[in-house]
Scaffold this active site. Structure first.
Site, short mmCIF file in Angstrom:
data_model
loop_
_atom_site.label_atom_id
_atom_site.label_comp_id
_atom_site.label_asym_id
_atom_site.label_seq_id
_atom_site.Cartn_x
_atom_site.Cartn_y
_atom_site.Cartn_z
N SER A 137 3.20 75.58 64.99
CA SER A 137 2.96 77.03 65.07
C SER A 137 3.49 77.51 66.41
CB SER A 137 1.47 77.33 64.96
OG SER A 137 1.19 78.67 65.29
N TYR A 150 -7.21 76.43 67.29
CA TYR A 150 -5.97 76.36 66.51
C TYR A 150 -4.78 76.07 67.44
CZ TYR A 150 -2.33 77.86 63.21
OH TYR A 150 -1.23 77.92 62.38
#
Length: 244
Positions: A137, A150
């Site tokens: 990501s 995350y």
């Protein structure tokens, strides 16, 4: 890479980026094999694409091993492992911290990738090489103060790809991280109000990037996927070495 005829194992394959990638690959003549905990959607998509679905909880090492065994048994081998399963968290490290949410996110986003690589390696070696693509990501490359857990596990995924690339290069196994910014998938449900007018990636753009990455022949790299930007590996600044 010419993907026609290639066997591609996709975790998180029932929805979002995984499902879109499976559809594109099938249209190009590849054989995607879908794995997910969402059995209903996974089986429906597998029927649509005339391929195999295997229920796989990436938090369980044995599930990934069984999935790869099913891939090899049904299609004769494995060429690409797309370790894509992931979740967001919604917790911080203060009053909103929930150890169970934290552990679930780490076990899917990081442990699941580690278990997937471990499971895929024997099949890729038997094939004489292949590709492992990890879904990282932009949160693994830039701060995410609203999703610190995350960001932490995605940064670990990026570091894993950068380290595994040179580790397996001599065996013809390439490892890279695909690092999308916010893509139009279910993972954004909780974040849409926060994002406001921030540009959102079309999922098909992420699939384009996935195919470009495979065709590059590169290894040990992190590839940002950002709206309006050319798709290319991120240039990490060199870290300082020791002074003698």
């Amino acid at each position: 890479m010419e993907v026609k005829g290639k066997v591609v194992w996709i975790t998180g394959g029932a929805n979002g980026i995984g499902a879109a990638t499976a559809r594109r690959l099938a249209g190009l003549g590849a054989r995607p094999v879908l794995c997910d905990v969402d059995v209903e959607r996974g089986e429906a998509l597998a029927a649509e694409l005339d391929t195999l679905f295997v229920r796989c909880d990436v938090r369980e090492p044995a599930d990934s091993v069984r999935a790869v065994e099913a891939v090899v048994e049904n299609f004769g081998g494995l060429d690409v492992a797309f370790l894509n399963a992931g979740v967001s968290t919604g917790c911080d490290l203060g009053e909103g911290f929930d150890p169970e949410v934290y552990r679930r996110a780490m076990s899917i986003n990081l442990d699941g990738v580690v278990y997937g690589v471990h499971a895929a390696l024997p099949a890729l070696r038997a094939r004489g090489g292949g590709d492992i693509v990890l879904t990282g990501s932009m949160g693994g490359l830039a701060p995410m103060p609203y999703e610190p857990v995350y960001a932490a596990n995605k940064a670990a995924v990026v570091a894993l790809a950068r380290s595994l690339g040179p580790a397996y290069e001599e065996e013809g196994i390439r490892v890279n991280a695909l690092c999308p910014s916010f893509a139009d998938t279910d993972i954004l449900t909780r974040l849409r109000d926060f994002l406001g007018d921030f540009p959102i990636l079309d999922v098909e753009t992420v699939v384009d990037a996935f195919l470009t990455l495979l065709a590059s022949g590169a290894t040990g790299q992190a590839w940002p996927v950002v709206p309006g930007r050319e798709f290319e590996p991120f240039r990490f600044r060199g870290v300082p070495g020791p002074r003698v």
